[in-house]
Design a protein around this motif. Structure first.
Motif, PDB file in Angstrom:
ATOM      1  N   THR A 235       3.852  -3.784  -1.056  1.00 55.35           N
ATOM      2  CA  THR A 235       3.999  -2.798  -0.224  1.00 55.35           C
ATOM      3  C   THR A 235       3.778  -1.395  -0.558  1.00 55.35           C
ATOM      4  OG1 THR A 235       6.368  -2.739  -0.395  1.00 55.35           O
ATOM      5  CG2 THR A 235       5.594  -4.046   1.477  1.00 55.35           C
ATOM      6  N   HIS A 236       4.094  -1.189  -1.793  1.00 58.51           N
ATOM      7  CA  HIS A 236       3.977   0.142  -2.417  1.00 58.51           C
ATOM      8  C   HIS A 236       2.955   0.442  -3.230  1.00 58.51           C
ATOM      9  CE1 HIS A 236       8.882   0.872  -2.385  1.00 58.51           C
ATOM     10  NE2 HIS A 236       7.958   0.632  -1.166  1.00 58.51           N
ATOM     11  N   GLU A 237       2.041  -0.863  -3.742  1.00 58.99           N
ATOM     12  CA  GLU A 237       0.783  -0.691  -4.549  1.00 58.99           C
ATOM     13  C   GLU A 237      -0.286  -1.042  -3.816  1.00 58.99           C
ATOM     14  OE1 GLU A 237       1.401  -1.990  -8.791  1.00 58.99           O
ATOM     15  OE2 GLU A 237       3.447  -1.254  -8.874  1.00 58.99           O
ATOM     16  N   GLY A 239      -0.652  -1.704  -0.666  1.00 54.66           N
ATOM     17  CA  GLY A 239      -0.863  -0.944   0.863  1.00 54.66           C
ATOM     18  C   GLY A 239      -0.454  -2.140   1.854  1.00 54.66           C
ATOM     19  N   THR A 241       2.105  -4.450   4.499  1.00 50.61           N
ATOM     20  CA  THR A 241       3.216  -4.181   5.306  1.00 50.61           C
ATOM     21  C   THR A 241       4.403  -4.971   5.038  1.00 50.61           C
ATOM     22  OG1 THR A 241       2.294  -5.777   7.059  1.00 50.61           O
ATOM     23  CG2 THR A 241       1.667  -3.107   6.851  1.00 50.61           C
ATOM     24  N   SER A 295      -5.359  -7.176  -4.177  1.00 51.47           N
ATOM     25  CA  SER A 295      -5.246  -6.943  -2.875  1.00 51.47           C
ATOM     26  C   SER A 295      -3.907  -7.979  -2.288  1.00 51.47           C
ATOM     27  CB  SER A 295      -6.507  -7.323  -2.211  1.00 51.47           C
ATOM     28  OG  SER A 295      -6.972  -8.700  -2.317  1.00 51.47           O
TER      29      SER A 295
END
Length: 405
Positions: A235-237, A239, A241, A295
């Motif tokens: 979530t933080h690196e 992107g 949800t 990703s």
């Protein structure tokens, strides 16, 4: 045969609901204390440490209680405390209250899993060796099925009702399990399994069990450190949800199910030690892959390796510990569970400081190293086993590494 085994279906139903509650609430516990309670890495580590130490102590006590005087009372108490823990999480974000919740109700909740397996083991052993193997695999597969559904269900609930809805739903799932256990009139039996291998002395016995437990502790430490870092990295690196987090955990559990069901259909004859070793190699490849994942999509694809590692080691680990301690179902299940609690404890102690210094993603390399340690340790473990010169001809024989039961 499994369906006709007394009390097996209620126990499978109970573990389904417990696993579902654990999956719905547990998948979002880290995000809750980071995003909602605003804990930095070091307080997060303290919270998780209290949780794991409490679970270790209480699970050990409950396992000893079961072996001394088999009863479903420890399971019922643990279920009630689990309901209390999830309910309390829905109403507070105060750090000190969270520590109290982690130390008592959540810690006690960690005794539910081994108690369910200890109860089931007593019934399954009265039917036969192959049935006992299939039953253990079926229960572990049911746990994975619950985890395949739970995180995705949690993702829906968190989008509609935030974290409060997630934890209340988890509590309701455990209420259903409690009703099943309370109404099924389950009997508790001591395990009646017989083993045809012997260990030369008490010191050898300690070494023998110790190597196996150490290897499983390395596995669980790697698994939990990876699970602590994964939601934050996703979530933080990268992107992602919160829904992506639920999808990742659900996909992994879903992929574990075929691995478990394979052992339901065909109990292991290739040697537990070999399967555990293969699981560690899959785990190593998984952590090396996600260390440099660019990703969320690659994180999802890598869950195939994670599922293979967890599926092999988690099921075979339970069977192995039960083979080493054939007349102590409660202690064997608890020892396996406590390798998880110890792994969780060590992961909690190290995760906060490591993430604070080197970042969350670097934790995956530590997990890869722990997988190597687990692989090496399980190879050393077999050297402590001694075959008897004249095994009991009336004993059903199934290989467990270098041992036969």
């Amino acid at each position: 045969m499994l369906a006709r085994t007394p009390c097996f279906l209620p126990l499978v139903s109970a573990i389904l609901f417990v696993g579902l509650g654990n999956a719905v609430g547990g998948s979002y516990l880290i995000l809750f204390v980071v995003d909602k309670a605003h804990l930095s890495p070091l307080p997060l580590g303290l919270f998780l440490t209290v949780y794991s130490v409490s679970g270790l102590v209480i699970s050990t006590f409950c396992g000893s209680w079961f072996d001394r005087r088999p009863s479903r009372i420890p399971l019922l108490l643990a279920l009630v405390m689990t309901i209390s823990g999830y309910t309390l999480l829905s109403v507070t974000t105060n750090f000190y209250f969270l520590l109290l919740i982690a130390g008592l109700p959540l810690g006690t909740s960690l005794a539910v899993f081994p108690q369910l397996f200890a109860l089931a083991k007593g019934h399954l052993d009265r039917v036969g060796t192959d049935t006992a193997e299939r039953g253990t695999a079926m229960m572990r597969a049911t746990w994975s099925i619950a985890w395949a559904v739970g995180p995705a269900l949690g993702a829906i609930l968190i989008s509609l009702f935030d974290f409060r809805g997630v934890f209340l739903a988890a509590a309701l799932c455990v209420v259903a399990a409690t009703v099943i256990v309370a109404s099924a009139r389950l009997h508790a039996f001591r395990s009646t399994a017989k083993t045809s291998f012997e260990l030369k002395s008490n010191s050898r016995t300690i070494r023998h069990v110790g190597f196996a437990a150490s290897s499983l502790t390395f596995f669980h430490m790697a698994m939990f450190m990876g699970s602590i870092a994964l939601p934050v990295v996703a979530t933080h690196e990268l992107g992602g949800t919160k829904a992506d987090v639920g999808l990742i955990f659900s996909l992994c559990a879903f992929l574990e199910v075929p691995v478990m069901l394979a052992f339901v259909l065909r109990p292991s004859t290739a040697g537990t030690r070999s399967w555990i070793s293969a699981g560690f190699l899959a785990f190593l490849l998984y952590f090396l892959t996600i260390t440099w994942s660019p990703s969320v999509s690659l994180l999802l694809a890598a869950q195939v390796l994670r599922a293979l590692g967890i599926g092999l080691i988690a099921y075979q680990g339970i069977s192995y510990m039960q083979a080493l301690m054939p007349n102590q179902a409660g202690s064997a299940a608890t020892l396996f569970s406590n390798t998880a609690n110890l792994g969780f404890l060590f992961a909690s102690l190290s995760a906060g400081g490591w993430a604070q210094t080197f970042g969350y993603r670097s934790m995956f390399l530590v997990c890869a190293f722990l997988s190597v340690l687990g692989f090496v340790t399980i190879q050393l473990q077999s050297r402590t086993i001694v075959r008897p010169s004249k095994p009991d001809p009336g004993c059903n024989r199934v290989q467990y590494g270098e041992a036969e039961t």
